[in-house]
Design a protein around this motif. Structure first.
Motif, mmCIF file in Angstrom:
data_model
loop_
_atom_site.group_PDB
_atom_site.id
_atom_site.type_symbol
_atom_site.label_atom_id
_atom_site.label_comp_id
_atom_site.label_asym_id
_atom_site.label_seq_id
_atom_site.Cartn_x
_atom_site.Cartn_y
_atom_site.Cartn_z
ATOM 1 N N MET A 73 25.557 -53.681 -2.621
ATOM 2 C CA MET A 73 25.418 -54.396 -3.876
ATOM 3 C C MET A 73 26.241 -55.667 -3.787
ATOM 4 O O MET A 73 27.368 -55.663 -3.316
ATOM 5 N N THR A 74 25.646 -56.751 -4.242
ATOM 6 C CA THR A 74 26.358 -58.019 -4.213
ATOM 7 C C THR A 74 27.196 -58.169 -5.474
ATOM 8 O O THR A 74 27.243 -57.281 -6.307
ATOM 9 N N HIS A 75 27.810 -59.297 -5.599
ATOM 10 C CA HIS A 75 28.700 -59.543 -6.729
ATOM 11 C C HIS A 75 27.940 -59.582 -8.046
ATOM 12 O O HIS A 75 26.837 -60.085 -8.126
ATOM 13 N N ILE A 76 28.592 -59.085 -9.064
ATOM 14 C CA ILE A 76 28.109 -59.193 -10.435
ATOM 15 C C ILE A 76 29.081 -60.100 -11.154
ATOM 16 O O ILE A 76 30.302 -59.968 -10.992
ATOM 17 N N VAL A 77 28.547 -61.015 -11.919
ATOM 18 C CA VAL A 77 29.371 -61.944 -12.681
ATOM 19 C C VAL A 77 29.161 -61.660 -14.160
ATOM 20 O O VAL A 77 28.026 -61.644 -14.636
ATOM 21 N N VAL A 78 30.247 -61.414 -14.877
ATOM 22 C CA VAL A 78 30.198 -61.223 -16.321
ATOM 23 C C VAL A 78 30.956 -62.383 -16.951
ATOM 24 O O VAL A 78 32.114 -62.617 -16.639
ATOM 25 N N ASP A 79 30.272 -63.108 -17.810
ATOM 26 C CA ASP A 79 30.851 -64.262 -18.485
ATOM 27 C C ASP A 79 31.302 -63.839 -19.877
ATOM 28 O O ASP A 79 30.473 -63.603 -20.757
ATOM 29 N N MET A 80 32.601 -63.729 -20.069
ATOM 30 C CA MET A 80 33.127 -63.270 -21.349
ATOM 31 C C MET A 80 32.920 -64.292 -22.464
ATOM 32 O O MET A 80 33.054 -63.954 -23.640
ATOM 33 N N ASP A 81 32.586 -65.531 -22.120
ATOM 34 C CA ASP A 81 32.289 -66.544 -23.131
ATOM 35 C C ASP A 81 30.822 -66.504 -23.558
ATOM 36 O O ASP A 81 30.439 -67.161 -24.511
ATOM 37 N N ASN A 82 30.006 -65.742 -22.848
ATOM 38 C CA ASN A 82 28.586 -65.606 -23.150
ATOM 39 C C ASN A 82 28.437 -64.656 -24.338
ATOM 40 O O ASN A 82 29.071 -63.601 -24.367
ATOM 41 N N PRO A 83 27.605 -65.007 -25.323
ATOM 42 C CA PRO A 83 27.439 -64.119 -26.472
ATOM 43 C C PRO A 83 26.706 -62.810 -26.133
ATOM 44 O O PRO A 83 26.744 -61.868 -26.917
ATOM 45 N N THR A 84 26.066 -62.734 -24.971
ATOM 46 C CA THR A 84 25.408 -61.501 -24.552
ATOM 47 C C THR A 84 26.485 -60.464 -24.242
ATOM 48 O O THR A 84 27.425 -60.758 -23.502
ATOM 49 N N PRO A 85 26.360 -59.250 -24.792
ATOM 50 C CA PRO A 85 27.386 -58.228 -24.538
ATOM 51 C C PRO A 85 27.559 -57.962 -23.042
ATOM 52 O O PRO A 85 26.583 -58.009 -22.278
ATOM 53 N N PRO A 86 28.784 -57.679 -22.615
ATOM 54 C CA PRO A 86 29.030 -57.441 -21.189
ATOM 55 C C PRO A 86 28.165 -56.347 -20.574
ATOM 56 O O PRO A 86 27.696 -56.485 -19.443
ATOM 57 N N TYR A 87 27.910 -55.242 -21.304
ATOM 58 C CA TYR A 87 27.075 -54.182 -20.727
ATOM 59 C C TYR A 87 25.682 -54.706 -20.411
ATOM 60 O O TYR A 87 25.075 -54.327 -19.405
ATOM 61 N N GLU A 88 25.173 -55.593 -21.272
ATOM 62 C CA GLU A 88 23.837 -56.157 -21.056
ATOM 63 C C GLU A 88 23.848 -57.130 -19.882
ATOM 64 O O GLU A 88 22.876 -57.205 -19.114
ATOM 65 N N GLN A 89 24.927 -57.870 -19.708
ATOM 66 C CA GLN A 89 25.041 -58.760 -18.554
ATOM 67 C C GLN A 89 25.047 -57.949 -17.256
ATOM 68 O O GLN A 89 24.387 -58.321 -16.286
ATOM 69 N N VAL A 90 25.764 -56.825 -17.249
ATOM 70 C CA VAL A 90 25.792 -55.956 -16.067
ATOM 71 C C VAL A 90 24.401 -55.405 -15.803
ATOM 72 O O VAL A 90 23.912 -55.424 -14.670
ATOM 73 N N ARG A 91 23.751 -54.920 -16.843
ATOM 74 C CA ARG A 91 22.398 -54.361 -16.710
ATOM 75 C C ARG A 91 21.433 -55.395 -16.146
ATOM 76 O O ARG A 91 20.686 -55.132 -15.208
ATOM 77 N N ARG A 92 21.470 -56.594 -16.695
ATOM 78 C CA ARG A 92 20.577 -57.663 -16.230
ATOM 79 C C ARG A 92 20.864 -58.066 -14.787
ATOM 80 O O ARG A 92 19.942 -58.311 -14.010
ATOM 81 N N GLU A 93 22.140 -58.139 -14.428
ATOM 82 C CA GLU A 93 22.504 -58.501 -13.050
ATOM 83 C C GLU A 93 21.943 -57.469 -12.070
ATOM 84 O O GLU A 93 21.430 -57.829 -11.010
ATOM 85 N N ILE A 94 22.062 -56.188 -12.417
ATOM 86 C CA ILE A 94 21.529 -55.144 -11.543
ATOM 87 C C ILE A 94 20.017 -55.261 -11.462
ATOM 88 O O ILE A 94 19.428 -55.164 -10.371
#
Length: 137
Positions: free
Chosen positions: A1-22
């Motif tokens: 698995m490559t890197h996942i980037v979570v942007d805490m300034d993004n209004p999208t919730p972090p769990y959704e950012q992780v889900r989308r990255e995967i």
């Protein structure tokens, strides 16, 4: 698995950012059926997130049939996950899906052509770009 980037300034919730990255990594071929995802606590620690946040992302992916989790075996990408990832990402309006900045495209064209000339495929190139973005944060 490559890197996942979570942007805490993004209004999208972090769990959704992780889900989308995967989902993106599955769609792009960086993750393939049978590949094992990091343990929830390991990924949460790497991303600076609560374990419950990553657990929610994994749970939603499992409910959609994209990953499967077995006690003792961990979480793996499910067979047929590529099609479901494409379907789910196609239904989302992701910022990255918008029109690309022509200046940025011009700037990146030569390095991408060089990477392809050296035998890199799209999945490897995307993984490298994600790694650079994660490292530069």
């Amino acid at each position: 698995m490559t890197h996942i980037v979570v942007d805490m300034d993004n209004p999208t919730p972090p769990y959704e950012q992780v889900r989308r990255e995967i989902l993106e990594q599955i769609r792009g071929g960086e993750l393939r059926p049978g590949d094992r995802l990091p343990a929830i606590r390991v990924l949460a620690g790497d991303l600076g997130l609560a374990a419950g946040t990553v657990a929610r992302a994994y749970k939603e992916l499992e409910e959609a049939g994209i990953v499967s989790t077995r006690r003792g075996a961990g979480t793996t990408v499910a067979a047929g996950a590529e099609n479901e990832a494409r379907r789910q990402l196609g239904a989302l309006r992701l910022p990255a899906a918008g029109a690309a900045d022509p200046t940025l495209v011009e700037l990146l064209t030569a390095p991408l052509e060089e990477a392809r000339a050296r035998g890199a495929d799209d999945a490897a190139i995307l993984a490298a770009v994600r790694a650079v973005l994660a490292h530069r944060r």
